[in-house]
Write a protein that holds these residues in place. Structure first.
Motif, short mmCIF file in Angstrom:
data_model
loop_
_atom_site.label_atom_id
_atom_site.label_comp_id
_atom_site.label_asym_id
_atom_site.label_seq_id
_atom_site.Cartn_x
_atom_site.Cartn_y
_atom_site.Cartn_z
N LEU A 109 0.88 -1.54 -0.32
CA LEU A 109 0.20 0.10 -0.06
C LEU A 109 0.66 1.47 0.16
O LEU A 109 0.32 2.83 -0.09
CB LEU A 109 -1.43 -0.29 1.74
N ILE A 110 2.20 1.02 -0.19
CA ILE A 110 3.24 2.23 -0.24
C ILE A 110 3.25 2.73 -1.42
O ILE A 110 3.33 1.62 -2.31
CB ILE A 110 4.24 1.79 0.76
N GLY A 111 3.39 4.22 -1.75
CA GLY A 111 3.93 5.02 -2.95
C GLY A 111 3.10 4.92 -3.75
O GLY A 111 1.79 5.50 -3.09
N ASP A 112 3.24 5.24 -4.41
CA ASP A 112 2.14 5.66 -5.79
C ASP A 112 1.73 5.40 -6.81
O ASP A 112 2.92 4.12 -7.33
CB ASP A 112 2.83 7.27 -6.57
N ILE A 113 0.91 5.16 -7.89
CA ILE A 113 0.06 4.29 -8.93
C ILE A 113 0.28 5.41 -9.67
O ILE A 113 -0.64 7.09 -9.62
CB ILE A 113 -1.05 3.91 -8.39
N THR A 114 -0.05 5.48 -11.34
CA THR A 114 0.79 6.55 -12.33
C THR A 114 -0.52 5.35 -13.41
O THR A 114 -0.11 4.32 -13.87
CB THR A 114 1.89 6.80 -12.78
N TRP A 115 -1.16 6.14 -13.98
CA TRP A 115 -1.76 5.14 -15.37
C TRP A 115 -2.52 6.41 -16.16
O TRP A 115 -2.20 7.96 -15.78
CB TRP A 115 -2.85 5.19 -13.90
N TYR A 116 -2.93 6.77 -17.24
CA TYR A 116 -2.85 7.26 -18.38
C TYR A 116 -4.91 7.38 -18.00
O TYR A 116 -5.67 6.86 -18.05
CB TYR A 116 -3.15 6.88 -19.81
N SER A 117 -4.86 8.88 -17.82
CA SER A 117 -6.58 8.92 -17.54
C SER A 117 -7.08 9.23 -18.63
O SER A 117 -6.55 10.50 -19.43
CB SER A 117 -6.86 9.67 -16.23
N GLY A 118 -8.51 8.89 -19.42
CA GLY A 118 -9.05 9.11 -20.35
C GLY A 118 -10.06 10.15 -19.95
O GLY A 118 -10.05 11.40 -20.84
N SER A 119 -9.86 10.32 -18.91
CA SER A 119 -11.13 11.45 -19.36
C SER A 119 -10.43 12.74 -18.69
O SER A 119 -11.15 13.76 -19.36
CB SER A 119 -12.32 10.83 -17.35
N GLN A 120 -9.24 12.89 -18.04
CA GLN A 120 -7.99 13.94 -18.07
C GLN A 120 -7.45 13.98 -19.19
O GLN A 120 -6.83 14.97 -19.15
CB GLN A 120 -8.12 13.58 -17.00
N GLU A 121 -7.55 13.32 -19.63
CA GLU A 121 -6.46 12.83 -21.07
C GLU A 121 -4.99 13.27 -20.72
O GLU A 121 -4.07 13.89 -21.92
CB GLU A 121 -7.27 13.92 -22.09
N ARG A 122 -4.22 12.77 -19.56
CA ARG A 122 -3.22 12.53 -19.62
C ARG A 122 -2.61 11.97 -18.48
O ARG A 122 -3.41 10.75 -17.97
CB ARG A 122 -3.50 14.23 -18.84
N ASP A 123 -1.81 11.89 -17.95
CA ASP A 123 -1.04 10.56 -16.91
C ASP A 123 -1.54 11.33 -15.69
O ASP A 123 -0.81 12.58 -15.52
CB ASP A 123 0.35 10.75 -16.94
N ILE A 124 -1.74 11.12 -14.63
CA ILE A 124 -1.76 11.37 -13.18
C ILE A 124 -1.17 9.75 -12.18
O ILE A 124 -1.47 8.89 -12.56
CB ILE A 124 -3.47 10.61 -13.18
N THR A 125 -0.23 10.83 -11.50
CA THR A 125 0.23 10.35 -10.31
C THR A 125 -0.34 10.35 -8.89
O THR A 125 -0.84 11.83 -8.79
CB THR A 125 1.19 10.73 -10.25
N THR A 126 -0.76 9.67 -8.70
CA THR A 126 -1.30 10.03 -6.91
C THR A 126 -0.65 8.59 -5.91
O THR A 126 -0.46 7.52 -6.13
CB THR A 126 -3.43 10.10 -7.24
N PRO A 127 -1.18 8.87 -4.56
CA PRO A 127 -0.50 7.55 -3.88
C PRO A 127 -1.16 6.62 -3.80
O PRO A 127 -3.14 6.74 -4.22
CB PRO A 127 -0.43 8.02 -1.94
N LEU A 128 -1.01 5.15 -4.30
CA LEU A 128 -1.67 4.43 -4.42
C LEU A 128 -3.04 4.18 -2.75
O LEU A 128 -4.06 3.58 -3.22
CB LEU A 128 -0.40 3.10 -4.16
N ALA A 129 -2.74 4.76 -2.21
CA ALA A 129 -3.61 4.41 -0.70
C ALA A 129 -4.50 5.34 -0.88
O ALA A 129 -5.93 5.50 -0.95
CB ALA A 129 -2.48 4.74 0.53
N THR A 130 -4.54 6.32 -1.98
CA THR A 130 -5.53 7.30 -2.36
C THR A 130 -6.11 6.72 -3.28
O THR A 130 -7.53 6.70 -3.30
CB THR A 130 -5.07 8.71 -2.82
N ALA A 131 -5.80 6.43 -4.43
CA ALA A 131 -6.51 5.58 -5.33
C ALA A 131 -6.97 4.95 -4.84
O ALA A 131 -8.17 4.28 -5.48
CB ALA A 131 -5.38 5.12 -6.45
N ILE A 132 -7.07 4.12 -3.93
CA ILE A 132 -8.10 2.71 -3.44
C ILE A 132 -9.24 3.23 -2.94
O ILE A 132 -10.00 2.99 -2.76
CB ILE A 132 -6.69 1.62 -2.84
N VAL A 133 -8.75 4.63 -1.66
CA VAL A 133 -9.84 4.78 -0.78
C VAL A 133 -10.27 5.45 -2.09
O VAL A 133 -12.11 4.83 -2.08
CB VAL A 133 -9.26 5.89 0.15
#
Length: 169
Positions: A109-133
């Motif tokens: 659960l530690i660290g960041d996750i990065t993905w391409y957001s189709g809705s935002q049309e860009r790469d997004i990076t956020t803490p993994l824990a925040t993405a899971i919540v």
């Protein structure tokens, strides 16, 4: 922020909620399921499809063994045209979510996750824990919409309070 027990509890909650909703939705006619009820996605079926689509998308980001949805976000409400295929896919996805959650360790659960957001049309990076919540919050938000639509249609919506989840759920 969160620990593996939180993730496991929320995965159980998700499964419990969907197991309660499935028979209610399966008992409804296709016309009732697809009727526009004024919700954000319109109908019960469209909302249930979007919710499942979101779960598949997020799980494909969290677990590389999960393939992303076969349709893009614009078609998320059309994932399954019929309730029975939705229910089968929902059941499978809930099992994958529980299996993933049960295998998590604190270090996962530690660290960041990065993905391409189709809705935002860009790469997004956020803490993994925040993405899971967010993942679990998204589920709860849209199930709340389904609950409201069921109630407004005169149907009895299932219990949704986390504190009332059975220990064996």
């Amino acid at each position: 922020m969160i620990d593996s027990r939180y993730v496991q509890t929320m995965a159980r909650y998700n499964s419990w909620q969907n197991n309660q909703l499935m028979p209610v939705l399966e008992a409804m006619s296709h016309a009732e399921l697809t009727k526009d009820r004024g919700a954000f996605f319109g109908s019960l079926m469209a909302t249930a499809n979007h919710l499942l689509w979101g779960d598949i998308l997020w799980m494909s980001r969290f677990d590389p063994s999960v393939q992303p949805p076969q349709v893009g976000g614009a078609d998320s409400t059309k994932l399954h045209p019929k309730i029975m295929s939705w229910a089968a896919d929902r059941f499978r996805m809930d099992g994958k979510i529980r299996f993933w959650a049960d295998g998590l360790r604190a270090v996962d659960l530690i660290g960041d996750i990065t993905w391409y957001s189709g809705s935002q049309e860009r790469d997004i990076t956020t803490p993994l824990a925040t993405a899971i919540v967010h993942f679990f919050n998204h589920q709860t938000h849209h199930r709340g919409q389904i609950h409201a639509m069921l109630t407004a249609s005169g149907r009895k919506a299932p219990v949704s309070d986390l504190v009332f989840m059975p220990q064996d759920a």
